[in-house]
Design an enzyme around this catalytic site. Structure first.
Site, PDB file in Angstrom:
ATOM      1  N   SER A   1      -3.092  -9.089  -3.256  1.00 17.35           N
ATOM      2  CA  SER A   1      -4.280  -8.508  -3.550  1.00 17.35           C
ATOM      3  C   SER A   1      -4.997  -8.082  -2.320  1.00 17.35           C
ATOM      4  O   SER A   1      -4.122  -7.192  -1.655  1.00 17.35           O
ATOM      5  CB  SER A   1      -5.097  -9.735  -4.344  1.00 17.35           C
ATOM      6  OG  SER A   1      -6.238  -8.884  -4.838  1.00 17.35           O
TER       7      SER A   1
ATOM      8  N   ASP B   1       0.300  -6.343  -5.762  1.00 14.52           N
ATOM      9  CA  ASP B   1      -0.780  -5.831  -6.635  1.00 14.52           C
ATOM     10  C   ASP B   1      -2.047  -5.610  -5.596  1.00 14.52           C
ATOM     11  O   ASP B   1      -3.087  -6.293  -5.788  1.00 14.52           O
ATOM     12  CB  ASP B   1      -1.215  -6.523  -7.807  1.00 14.52           C
ATOM     13  CG  ASP B   1      -1.941  -5.669  -8.811  1.00 14.52           C
ATOM     14  OD1 ASP B   1      -1.668  -4.524  -9.103  1.00 14.52           O
ATOM     15  OD2 ASP B   1      -2.906  -6.203  -9.570  1.00 14.52           O
TER      16      ASP B   1
ATOM     17  N   HIS C   1      -3.207  -9.314 -12.915  1.00 12.59           N
ATOM     18  CA  HIS C   1      -3.193  -9.484 -11.386  1.00 12.59           C
ATOM     19  C   HIS C   1      -1.952 -10.201 -10.836  1.00 12.59           C
ATOM     20  O   HIS C   1      -1.280  -9.810  -9.779  1.00 12.59           O
ATOM     21  CB  HIS C   1      -4.427  -9.772 -10.986  1.00 12.59           C
ATOM     22  CG  HIS C   1      -4.939  -9.491  -9.504  1.00 12.59           C
ATOM     23  ND1 HIS C   1      -4.243  -8.295  -8.863  1.00 12.59           N
ATOM     24  CD2 HIS C   1      -5.520 -10.263  -8.609  1.00 12.59           C
ATOM     25  CE1 HIS C   1      -4.817  -8.279  -7.783  1.00 12.59           C
ATOM     26  NE2 HIS C   1      -5.405  -9.474  -7.362  1.00 12.59           N
TER      27      HIS C   1
END
Length: 455
Positions: free
Chosen positions: A167, A191, A262
């Site tokens: 992330s 991601d 996610h």
């Protein structure tokens, strides 16, 4: 003890003694842990971030050792200067809790390769208010770069570093790469964060110039993840948005449901490290084109499809490397997530009314199904289906006419139905059945008799 035995003992001690001593010392030390951050601690430490580093190796896979560049000179350090180094960087933590997945990923990496795993712990700077966390990420990258600079003095080479960022951690890794002018060996973005980064300049986010090779896995590009390609190769799983198995009914809490898409990038990457099955991406302009069966090979990479995992450059052999190349793949809902891409082609006679069919591919223990809406202005339909088993293990194909009684075609004449697996190195012939009549309420089925080749 004879002189000969003393000599043998001395040799064994010289070779193994240091390692044994270090192992004993390491076990005596208390295992290091990532931080947790309360609101009070966040207010106290946010200004200086409190970044720390943890080290795991095959000699201490279950008990992390605190790591700093000064420890490289200590006999108790388990860091191996001659091994590659994986650097794991977590992302935003809304509740200030330590990321529980870090240890599992570290151990998966150590099972796959004999490496140093350095975990960057910046929980104090990554917690609570997202907009303030984004203000911190470059400072964290600067602190990491100081550590890397010092490690270079002891012989660590930039090309041996592989950063894995989850992330927001992916953009931290990207900025470290920027500071080293793209000389870092590899960056993998799991991601990469989207909010406040989609429109950002490449200097401020992960991009292909940040390392010698950059790959990214996209699984939540419509919410927490970024929707644009950021690497040399970008894997968009199931289109990069909604992931199979992330339905609301599967989760006891709303938080688990919200982050499921996610976090799927992490879980798929971790699963790929055990090598149980390949997760191969196919280059295509868009997900829609991919699903329509218009992208069936990897000729853009000279026939070698990119693969998620630790293969050098994701297995790509072309030079120069592509930039921001989108590749697509379908996955299943559970680990190891691998699915076989099956191209389904249906050729029907012209229809008087619209129709709907359901095609089921069945093996002994599992199956997959696909619904197709047939229109009066088209006779050929192509779609890609995710199937958990290889084409050569499909036993039965079933077609049902599922249309409504009065508003759909009562009988459908299928000129041919064919299934083929792609990408296929052996260019296997498709399985086809011709001249089928399907009435409403009477499913048609056909059994295949075939055996998979074993190499």
């Amino acid at each position: 003890m004879t002189l000969r035995n003393k000599y043998i003992f001395l040799c064994v001690y010289l070779v193994c003694g240091t390692s044994l001593v270090q192992s004993v010392v390491a076990k005596q030390e208390e295992c290091a842990e990532l931080n947790n951050s309360t609101w009070q601690e966040y207010r106290q430490y946010r200004a200086n971030l409190q970044v720390q580093y943890l080290l795991l190796t095959r000699r201490n896979p279950d008990c992390a050792q605190k790591f700093e560049w000064e420890s490289l000179t200590k006999e108790t350090s388990l860091f191996n200067l001659f091994s590659p180094t994986k650097v794991i960087i977590h992302g935003y933590s809304a509740l200030g809790s330590r990321p529980s997945w870090v240890k599992d990923l570290s151990q998966a990496l150590l099972r796959a390769q004999d490496v140093n795993v350095v975990v960057v712990d910046w929980v104090y700077g990554a917690s609570f208010a997202y907009n303030l966390v984004v203000e911190n990420y470059k400072e964290v990258a600067v602190q990491i770069s100081v550590l890397i600079n010092e490690m270079q003095k002891y012989g660590c080479k930039l090309e041996t570093f592989h950063f894995i960022g989850m992330s927001l951690g992916a953009h931290v890794a990207g900025f470290v790469g920027t500071l080293f002018e793209g000389k870092i060996g590899r960056i993998t973005g799991l991601d990469p964060a989207g909010p406040m980064f989609k429109g950002a300049d490449t200097y401020d986010r992960l991009d292909p110039s940040d390392a010698q090779f950059v790959d990214a896995i996209h699984t939540d590009s419509d919410y927490f993840g970024i929707s644009i390609p950021v690497g040399h190769v970008d894997f968009f799983l199931n289109g990069g948005k909604d992931q199979t198995g992330c339905a609301r009914s599967r989760f006891p809490t709303m938080y688990g449901y919200v982050i499921c898409d996610h976090m799927r990038a992490l879980h798929v990457y971790q699963s790929s490290l055990n090598g149980s099955c390949p997760l191969v991406g196919v280059p295509c302009q868009s997900y829609e084109e991919f699903l329509k069966g218009r992208c069936l090979d990897c000729d853009a990479f000279k026939g070698k499809c990119p693969q998620i995992g630790l293969s050098i450059n994701s297995g790509i052999a072309v030079s120069p490397l592509p930039k921001e190349q989108k590749v697509f793949l379908l996955t299943t809902s559970l680990s190891p997530f691998c699915a076989h891409h099956i191209l389904l082609e249906l050729n029907v006679s012209p229809l008087d009314k619209s129709a709907e069919v359901e095609v089921i591919l069945r093996t002994e223990n599992t199956g997959s199904q696909q619904r197709l809406r047939l229109q009066t202005d088209s006779t050929v339909y192509r779609t890609v289906v995710a199937h958990p088993i290889a084409l050569c293990q499909i036993n039965t194909i079933i077609i049902k006419n599922t249309g409504a009684r009065f508003y759909r075609q009562s009988e459908i004449h299928v000129r041919s139905v064919c299934v083929s697996e792609f990408p296929s190195a052996r260019r296997e012939e498709p399985l086809c059945v011709n001249n089928i009549h399907i009435r409403r309420g009477t499913p048609w089925s056909h059994d295949f008799v075939q055996v998979c080749d074993i190499f």
